[in-house]
Motif scaffolding. Structure first.
Motif, PDB file in Angstrom:
ATOM      1  N   VAL A  44       0.836  -1.183   0.000  1.00 33.13           N
ATOM      2  CA  VAL A  44       0.000   0.000   0.000  1.00 33.13           C
ATOM      3  C   VAL A  44       0.881   1.247   0.000  1.00 33.13           C
ATOM      4  O   VAL A  44       1.858   1.350   0.732  1.00 33.13           O
ATOM      5  N   GLY A  45       0.529   2.186  -0.836  1.00 30.34           N
ATOM      6  CA  GLY A  45       1.322   3.395  -0.961  1.00 30.34           C
ATOM      7  C   GLY A  45       2.199   3.390  -2.191  1.00 30.34           C
ATOM      8  O   GLY A  45       2.645   4.433  -2.638  1.00 30.34           O
ATOM      9  N   GLN A  46       2.456   2.207  -2.746  1.00 31.05           N
ATOM     10  CA  GLN A  46       3.178   2.145  -3.997  1.00 31.05           C
ATOM     11  C   GLN A  46       2.235   2.541  -5.131  1.00 31.05           C
ATOM     12  O   GLN A  46       1.028   2.387  -5.035  1.00 31.05           O
ATOM     13  N   THR A  47       2.794   3.031  -6.200  1.00 29.33           N
ATOM     14  CA  THR A  47       1.977   3.349  -7.362  1.00 29.33           C
ATOM     15  C   THR A  47       2.048   2.194  -8.342  1.00 29.33           C
ATOM     16  O   THR A  47       3.124   1.869  -8.840  1.00 29.33           O
ATOM     17  N   PRO A  48       0.918   1.516  -8.577  1.00 31.37           N
ATOM     18  CA  PRO A  48       0.968   0.371  -9.485  1.00 31.37           C
ATOM     19  C   PRO A  48       1.225   0.826 -10.915  1.00 31.37           C
ATOM     20  O   PRO A  48       0.758   1.879 -11.347  1.00 31.37           O
ATOM     21  N   THR A  49       1.970   0.042 -11.618  1.00 31.58           N
ATOM     22  CA  THR A  49       2.175   0.331 -13.024  1.00 31.58           C
ATOM     23  C   THR A  49       0.943  -0.093 -13.813  1.00 31.58           C
ATOM     24  O   THR A  49       0.132  -0.908 -13.358  1.00 31.58           O
ATOM     25  N   GLN A  50       0.810   0.446 -15.008  1.00 30.81           N
ATOM     26  CA  GLN A  50      -0.311   0.046 -15.853  1.00 30.81           C
ATOM     27  C   GLN A  50      -0.243  -1.445 -16.170  1.00 30.81           C
ATOM     28  O   GLN A  50      -1.268  -2.127 -16.248  1.00 30.81           O
ATOM     29  N   GLU A  51       0.980  -1.950 -16.290  1.00 27.99           N
ATOM     30  CA  GLU A  51       1.154  -3.377 -16.562  1.00 27.99           C
ATOM     31  C   GLU A  51       0.617  -4.217 -15.413  1.00 27.99           C
ATOM     32  O   GLU A  51      -0.040  -5.248 -15.627  1.00 27.99           O
ATOM     33  N   GLU A  52       0.881  -3.771 -14.161  1.00 30.03           N
ATOM     34  CA  GLU A  52       0.378  -4.509 -13.000  1.00 30.03           C
ATOM     35  C   GLU A  52      -1.141  -4.451 -12.927  1.00 30.03           C
ATOM     36  O   GLU A  52      -1.798  -5.442 -12.587  1.00 30.03           O
ATOM     37  N   ILE A  53      -1.720  -3.304 -13.246  1.00 27.28           N
ATOM     38  CA  ILE A  53      -3.172  -3.173 -13.243  1.00 27.28           C
ATOM     39  C   ILE A  53      -3.789  -4.109 -14.283  1.00 27.28           C
ATOM     40  O   ILE A  53      -4.752  -4.839 -14.008  1.00 27.28           O
ATOM     41  N   GLU A  54      -3.209  -4.113 -15.473  1.00 21.78           N
ATOM     42  CA  GLU A  54      -3.742  -4.949 -16.547  1.00 21.78           C
ATOM     43  C   GLU A  54      -3.500  -6.424 -16.290  1.00 21.78           C
ATOM     44  O   GLU A  54      -4.275  -7.273 -16.744  1.00 21.78           O
ATOM     45  N   LEU A  55      -2.446  -6.750 -15.521  1.00 17.33           N
ATOM     46  CA  LEU A  55      -2.130  -8.138 -15.256  1.00 17.33           C
ATOM     47  C   LEU A  55      -3.249  -8.831 -14.499  1.00 17.33           C
ATOM     48  O   LEU A  55      -3.617  -9.969 -14.813  1.00 17.33           O
ATOM     49  N   GLY A  56      -3.817  -8.165 -13.502  1.00 15.40           N
ATOM     50  CA  GLY A  56      -4.925  -8.760 -12.766  1.00 15.40           C
ATOM     51  C   GLY A  56      -6.103  -9.048 -13.666  1.00 15.40           C
ATOM     52  O   GLY A  56      -6.687 -10.138 -13.632  1.00 15.40           O
ATOM     53  N   THR A  57      -6.463  -8.082 -14.483  1.00 19.54           N
ATOM     54  CA  THR A  57      -7.581  -8.272 -15.408  1.00 19.54           C
ATOM     55  C   THR A  57      -7.278  -9.372 -16.411  1.00 19.54           C
ATOM     56  O   THR A  57      -8.139 -10.211 -16.723  1.00 19.54           O
ATOM     57  N   ALA A  58      -6.062  -9.405 -16.912  1.00 15.10           N
ATOM     58  CA  ALA A  58      -5.681 -10.435 -17.880  1.00 15.10           C
ATOM     59  C   ALA A  58      -5.720 -11.819 -17.252  1.00 15.10           C
ATOM     60  O   ALA A  58      -6.149 -12.804 -17.880  1.00 15.10           O
ATOM     61  N   ALA A  59      -5.272 -11.925 -15.994  1.00 12.27           N
ATOM     62  CA  ALA A  59      -5.292 -13.222 -15.315  1.00 12.27           C
ATOM     63  C   ALA A  59      -6.716 -13.709 -15.110  1.00 12.27           C
ATOM     64  O   ALA A  59      -7.025 -14.883 -15.353  1.00 12.27           O
ATOM     65  N   VAL A  60      -7.593 -12.829 -14.670  1.00 11.15           N
ATOM     66  CA  VAL A  60      -8.996 -13.212 -14.476  1.00 11.15           C
ATOM     67  C   VAL A  60      -9.620 -13.632 -15.799  1.00 11.15           C
ATOM     68  O   VAL A  60     -10.337 -14.640 -15.888  1.00 11.15           O
ATOM     69  N   ARG A  61      -9.320 -12.885 -16.848  1.00 16.42           N
ATOM     70  CA  ARG A  61      -9.874 -13.220 -18.168  1.00 16.42           C
ATOM     71  C   ARG A  61      -9.389 -14.597 -18.631  1.00 16.42           C
ATOM     72  O   ARG A  61     -10.174 -15.418 -19.110  1.00 16.42           O
ATOM     73  N   ALA A  62      -8.099 -14.863 -18.448  1.00 16.29           N
ATOM     74  CA  ALA A  62      -7.531 -16.134 -18.905  1.00 16.29           C
ATOM     75  C   ALA A  62      -8.078 -17.308 -18.106  1.00 16.29           C
ATOM     76  O   ALA A  62      -8.400 -18.364 -18.671  1.00 16.29           O
ATOM     77  N   VAL A  63      -8.201 -17.143 -16.798  1.00 16.05           N
ATOM     78  CA  VAL A  63      -8.698 -18.248 -15.973  1.00 16.05           C
ATOM     79  C   VAL A  63     -10.173 -18.510 -16.257  1.00 16.05           C
ATOM     80  O   VAL A  63     -10.617 -19.665 -16.304  1.00 16.05           O
ATOM     81  N   GLN A  64     -10.942 -17.454 -16.468  1.00 12.89           N
ATOM     82  CA  GLN A  64     -12.351 -17.675 -16.841  1.00 12.89           C
ATOM     83  C   GLN A  64     -12.456 -18.398 -18.177  1.00 12.89           C
ATOM     84  O   GLN A  64     -13.326 -19.267 -18.361  1.00 12.89           O
ATOM     85  N   GLU A  65     -11.588 -18.074 -19.104  1.00 10.45           N
ATOM     86  CA  GLU A  65     -11.599 -18.761 -20.393  1.00 10.45           C
ATOM     87  C   GLU A  65     -11.313 -20.252 -20.204  1.00 10.45           C
ATOM     88  O   GLU A  65     -11.922 -21.107 -20.872  1.00 10.45           O
ATOM     89  N   ILE A  66     -10.409 -20.566 -19.294  1.00  5.19           N
ATOM     90  CA  ILE A  66     -10.131 -21.967 -18.981  1.00  5.19           C
ATOM     91  C   ILE A  66     -11.378 -22.646 -18.452  1.00  5.19           C
ATOM     92  O   ILE A  66     -11.724 -23.770 -18.844  1.00  5.19           O
ATOM     93  N   TRP A  67     -12.089 -21.974 -17.547  1.00  3.62           N
ATOM     94  CA  TRP A  67     -13.281 -22.586 -16.959  1.00  3.62           C
ATOM     95  C   TRP A  67     -14.419 -22.738 -17.965  1.00  3.62           C
ATOM     96  O   TRP A  67     -15.272 -23.627 -17.808  1.00  3.62           O
ATOM     97  N   ARG A  68     -14.453 -21.902 -18.980  1.00  9.37           N
ATOM     98  CA  ARG A  68     -15.490 -22.087 -20.018  1.00  9.37           C
ATOM     99  C   ARG A  68     -15.335 -23.439 -20.700  1.00  9.37           C
ATOM    100  O   ARG A  68     -16.327 -24.043 -21.134  1.00  9.37           O
ATOM    101  N   ASP A  69     -14.099 -23.905 -20.789  1.00  7.75           N
ATOM    102  CA  ASP A  69     -13.860 -25.236 -21.364  1.00  7.75           C
ATOM    103  C   ASP A  69     -13.938 -26.334 -20.307  1.00  7.75           C
ATOM    104  O   ASP A  69     -14.513 -27.399 -20.540  1.00  7.75           O
ATOM    105  N   GLU A  70     -13.344 -26.063 -19.146  1.00  8.76           N
ATOM    106  CA  GLU A  70     -13.174 -27.114 -18.145  1.00  8.76           C
ATOM    107  C   GLU A  70     -14.460 -27.428 -17.393  1.00  8.76           C
ATOM    108  O   GLU A  70     -14.719 -28.591 -17.058  1.00  8.76           O
ATOM    109  N   PHE A  71     -15.269 -26.426 -17.100  1.00  8.57           N
ATOM    110  CA  PHE A  71     -16.464 -26.661 -16.284  1.00  8.57           C
ATOM    111  C   PHE A  71     -17.429 -27.635 -16.960  1.00  8.57           C
ATOM    112  O   PHE A  71     -17.855 -28.616 -16.326  1.00  8.57           O
ATOM    113  N   PRO A  72     -17.789 -27.436 -18.225  1.00 12.65           N
ATOM    114  CA  PRO A  72     -18.668 -28.430 -18.868  1.00 12.65           C
ATOM    115  C   PRO A  72     -17.991 -29.786 -19.043  1.00 12.65           C
ATOM    116  O   PRO A  72     -18.669 -30.828 -18.976  1.00 12.65           O
TER     117      PRO A  72
END
Length: 452
Positions: A44-72
């Motif tokens: 806390v108090g650090q300034t996140p880089t744009q890459e770090e901000i996008e990394l979280g969103t990218a990780a969530v997107r990628a894992v959800q894509e995995i579950w679209r295949d894996e869940f069924p």
């Protein structure tokens, strides 16, 4: 380690000087929440880089894509995308409050899944930069994959089952399942090679180290309300999902899942943080491990701890701070190097390395090779089997809360325990494999180690 009564009392030990501090578990307000370490660096108090901000969103997107295949494929039902996924800028007073919290401050240093809103939120200004700095993108990915694992549980009806039978679905079981689902997702990421989200062997070990950082505080028992698991339990669940897949995770119950963390057994052990002084630890292991490994091999005479006279010095030093010399049946110790390890990771990091050398001595006594990959892997497994007997007291000498965490950490961060008597470890082997071999001994005993 919990010591025999004969060992002298010591003053309270300092907290483990890990580069990643132990993190408290999820709260009861928002199931699945990961919380920043007390006294640790939350970022806390650090300034996140744009890459770090996008990394979280990218990780969530990628894992959800995995579950679209894996869940069924695993559960014969379509995957329903998570309704809300939101990075929360906790340093910005203008940030909109995410679902399921009363105040934006509740998100600082945290990531969580809220089933009532079907929402995943995470601290993009504190938690993600901290995870990224300490564990790279793999740390970010595994934490968010864990939270998505809670969304998987919700889609499988675990919320209702827990409400009806909380004793059958305690928090520690649900957290183990989420770690397991995260392991499955990481395995899929390795196979898919998604740009920007590499998941090679180094990243895999980083992901596991991140889970170590989110273990329960020392002294929490499995049946405590809100318990999440120690490092051994969390990494074990992750590895099960990685190797066996989502169905294995869904099948976890209290009947088929072992949890290894324990409360402190005495006020003295609590006062010293579960750590014996180095000399006392060496003395206790010398007696206890000598007896236990002797029971595996008829006629086994425990090696002495001292200075070897016959082995090549370079080979011995290549084994690390604990070394076995088969030529004169001696275990030698670099006390200066062990003292640093002891201080940084805790006493059973030392205990694990010593156990692996006693395992090589047992192989030598049985007439088996002490060099090569089979010897290294058997030594790791036998070190785990020896450790297993210490989880619940069978005598005066036993594990303290945190000791299994120390074992997992030293296995992930260095190959010492896997080195043979030539100082060589198996080629292309990383922490994941070392932990898996150690776990095999802990969970299945010495028979599994010696089966081949």
């Amino acid at each position: 380690m919990r010591s025999p009564a004969r060992l002298r009392p010591v003053t309270a030990a300092a907290a483990l000087a890990l580069a990643f501090t132990a993190v408290a578990g999820c709260t009861q307000v928002v199931p699945g929440r990961a919380v920043a370490a007390a006294g640790g660096t939350s970022g806390v108090g650090q300034t996140p880089t744009q890459e770090e901000i996008e990394l979280g969103t990218a990780a969530v997107r990628a894992v959800q894509e995995i579950w679209r295949d894996e869940f069924p494929r695993s559960f014969d039902e379509p995957w329903r995308d998570i309704a809300i996924t939101v990075p929360v800028h906790t340093d910005d007073p203008r940030t909109d409050q995410p679902p399921c919290v009363r105040n934006i401050s509740e998100v600082v240093g945290q990531a969580f899944y809220c089933p009532s809103a079907d929402a995943i939120a995470w601290d993009a200004d504190g938690l993600l930069p901290d995870l990224s700095e300490r564990f790279g993108q793999a740390g970010v990915t595994v934490v968010l994959a864990h939270e998505i694992g809670h969304a998987v549980q919700s889609r499988l009806g675990l919320d209702e089952l827990q409400a009806r039978s909380p004793a059958q679905y305690p928090t520690i079981l649900l957290e183990a399942q989420a770690d397991c689902y995260a392991g499955m997702a990481v395995a899929q990421l390795r196979e898919r090679s998604i740009p920007g989200l590499p998941m090679g062997q180094v990243e895999l070990d980083d992901a596991m180290l991140a889970l170590v950082g989110f273990r329960d505080p020392l002294g929490v028992a499995p049946d405590d309300e809100g318990a999440h698991g120690n490092a051994f339990d969390r990494v074990s669940a992750f590895q099960d999902g990685f190797v066996e897949g989502a169905v294995r995770c869904a099948e976890m119950t209290l009947d088929n899942r072992q949890f290894t963390q324990r409360r402190f057994g005495s006020a003295a052990d609590l006062a010293r943080g579960g750590n014996l002084p180095l000399t006392d630890l060496i003395d206790a292991v010398e007696t206890d491990a000598g007896e236990w490994f002797g029971s595996l091999v008829p006629g086994f005479v425990p090696p002495t701890i001292g200075e070897p006279l016959s082995c090549d010095t370079d080979d011995l030093e290549a084994q690390g701070p604990t070394r076995f010399c088969p030529d004169d049946d001696t275990i030698s110790i670099d006390r200066q190097e062990l003292a640093v390890l002891h201080e940084q990771l805790g006493d059973y990091a030392t205990g694990t390395l010593l156990a692996s050398r006693y395992a090589l001595a047992a192989l030598d006594a049985a007439g088996e090779p002490t060099t090569g990959t089979p010897a290294s892997e058997t030594a790791l497994c036998l070190a785990g089997a020896y450790t297993s007997r210490l989880i619940d007291p069978v005598g005066d000498f036993s594990l303290s809360p945190g000791d299994l965490d120390e074992a997992i950490t030293v296995l992930l961060t260095d190959s010492w325990a896997a080195r043979d008597t030539d100082g060589e470890s198996p080629p292309d082997e990383y922490g994941f494999e070392r932990v898996a071999q150690f776990r095999s001994g802990v969970l299945e005993g010495s028979t599994a180690c010696l089966a081949s």
